[in-house]
Design an enzyme around this catalytic site. Structure first.
Site, short mmCIF file in Angstrom:
data_model
loop_
_atom_site.label_atom_id
_atom_site.label_comp_id
_atom_site.label_asym_id
_atom_site.label_seq_id
_atom_site.Cartn_x
_atom_site.Cartn_y
_atom_site.Cartn_z
CD GLU A 55 -33.61 44.57 44.81
OE1 GLU A 55 -34.26 44.53 43.75
OE2 GLU A 55 -32.46 45.05 44.91
CG ASP A 198 -27.47 22.28 56.25
OD1 ASP A 198 -27.95 21.82 55.18
OD2 ASP A 198 -26.49 23.04 56.29
#
Ligand code: DSN
Length: 448
Positions: A55, A198
């Site tokens: 993380e 996108d």
């Protein structure tokens, strides 16, 4: 021998993987969003990196032991920046939908107005479709294609001027023509919107220099990595210089939205595989590949049309062809998908502009050449495959879905059995097998 340990440990899962391998080897994969990665990409994806939690970002993690993962993630993001010529790249999104969600939450607040192409016109669920959280969280104003299948730029300008969206999507999943980045950038500039491209479908074409890059025109670019880019399943978010100029904190905002905002530990095996794929995509061979993908799609569209099949916009500029089956009847996509499947050709049913049926029983199919091109197929094979597709599609001409929804399932079951016995479909399947075997795939995986 890659899978011999699975065979020892879990024969059942192994059996299914082996069957899927045979399906991929012996059929023609024509779903435009699929491809075959290299063994190198798969080895990275199947590596020991799956064991690690990380993380955070390189140099600032919540867990120890990340000195090598840091290097891998930095490598992947530096390669992405170099390949697409952008100053910022986040390679952690688990896939395309989370990547797009992260962009929303970095730029917009719930309730803000956004615009994207209507799903049934070739857009994506995450571009504001009503059943997606994006359509439920934001005020989504969809734009459309015209009757001829081209983006209705006049409508886009009108809607953007009236509604002043915070963000506009330019990027499609079933649009066979060049994406109009430049035209959208003028609209976004005039209305103050963030413009997000996108490029999931065309990332490999952009990297290979056969489709215009959005980078000069938009603020943010998202892409999956497993379609034309030929990497592992995964995604990236990139901010352009133009995006940094609009908001120099945009990269940081996206990082924060990914973690701690939306995701936990990045999938490090996936990040490593993305790094490998980006290295591959930077090679001269990849430019040739991308070029051939488009040449093949144009050849395939021409063959289909010569053989009596209608394609939306009469051809393609990209890797994708949208077949309009309405000259044979409405709602025939499901029959076409089944019949082609029986012939060993995998496609997906799709809505067409002005769809006269429904999204679940649409009137078109979507075809693509990325996977066939990876196998080494060229224009002569496209010519033959176009003929085979046309022959099989003609077999569903007289089909009609029952009006009563309960009867549809029963009807489809009997159609499935019947079509497998159809002589033309059987002949097409024999030809598909012959072509597939001439262009071998993953022979090195064949297990003991
Ligand atoms: N499933 C992808 C496609 O096929 O285009 C979009 O998410």
């Amino acid at each position: 021998m890659l899978y011999d340990k699975i065979k020892d440990t879990d024969p059942e899962t192994y059996g299914y993987i082996k069957s899927e391998l045979a399906r991929q080897q012996d059929g023609l994969e024509m779903i435009p969003s699929e491809n075959f990665t290299s063994i190198a990409v798969m080895q990275a994806s199947g590596s020991i990196l799956t064991n690690k939690y990380s993380e955070g970002y390189p140099g600032r993690r919540y867990y120890g032991g990340n000195e090598f993962v840091d290097k891998i993630e930095t490598l992947a993001s530096e390669r992405a920046k170099k390949l697409f010529k952008v100053p910022y790249a986040n390679v952690q999104p688990y896939s395309g939908s989370p990547a797009n969600l992260a962009v929303y939450f970095a730029i917009c607040k719930p309730g803000d107005t956004i615009m994207g192409l209507d799903l049934t016109n070739g857009g994506h669920l995450t571009h504001g479709w009503k059943t997606s959280v994006t359509g439920q969280t934001f005020n989504s104003i969809p734009y459309h294609v015209k009757k001829d299948g081209m983006i209705d730029l006049e409508e886009v300008r009108k809607l953007a001027t009236e509604n002043k969206p915070r963000m506009i999507w330019v990027g499609y999943t079933a649009y066979p023509r060049e994406f109009p980045f430049e035209e959208f950038s003028r609209i976004a500039e005039d209305t103050g919107a963030y413009l997000v491209a996108d490029i999931s479908h065309i990332a490999g074409l952009v990297a290979g220099g056969v489709h215009k890059s959005p980078v000069e025109y938009v603020h943010v670019v998202t892409t999956t990595t497993h379609k034309t880019l030929r990497g592992p399943r995964g995604a990236m978010i990139m901010v352009t210089d133009k995006g940094m100029k609009k908001d120099n904190e945009l990269g940081k905002k996206i990082d924060k939205t990914i973690i701690p905002g939306m995701q936990g530990g990045p999938h490090n095996h996936q990040t490593a595989a993305i790094a490998v794929a980006l290295l591959e995509a930077a090679q001269p061979e990849f430019r040739e590949y991308a070029n051939q993908v488009v040449k093949n799609a144009k050849a395939l569209a021409a063959s289909l049309m010569r053989n009596g099949i209608t394609t939306v916009t009469n051809g393609t500029d990209t890797h994708l062809i949208l077949v309009d089956l309405t000259p044979f009847g409405n709602g025939l996509g499901i029959f076409a998908e089944e019949a082609l499947g029986a012939a060993g050709i995998t496609v997906n049913k799709n809505t067409i502009p002005g769809e006269p049926s429904s999204p679940f029983y649409p009137s078109g199919i979507r075809l693509g050449t990325p996977a066939l091109t990876t196998r080494g197929m060229k224009e002569p094979e496209m010519e033959t495959i176009g003929m085979l597709l046309a022959e099989v599609l003609k077999q569903v001409k007289n089909e009609k879905l029952p009006e009563n929804k309960e009867e549809i399932q029963r009807y489809m079951e009997s159609f499935r059995t019947e079509i497998k016995g159809n002589q033309k479909v059987k002949e097409a399947n024999a030809k598909v097998l012959e072509i597939s075997r001439r262009f071998p795939l993953y022979n090195e995986i064949e297990s003991k």
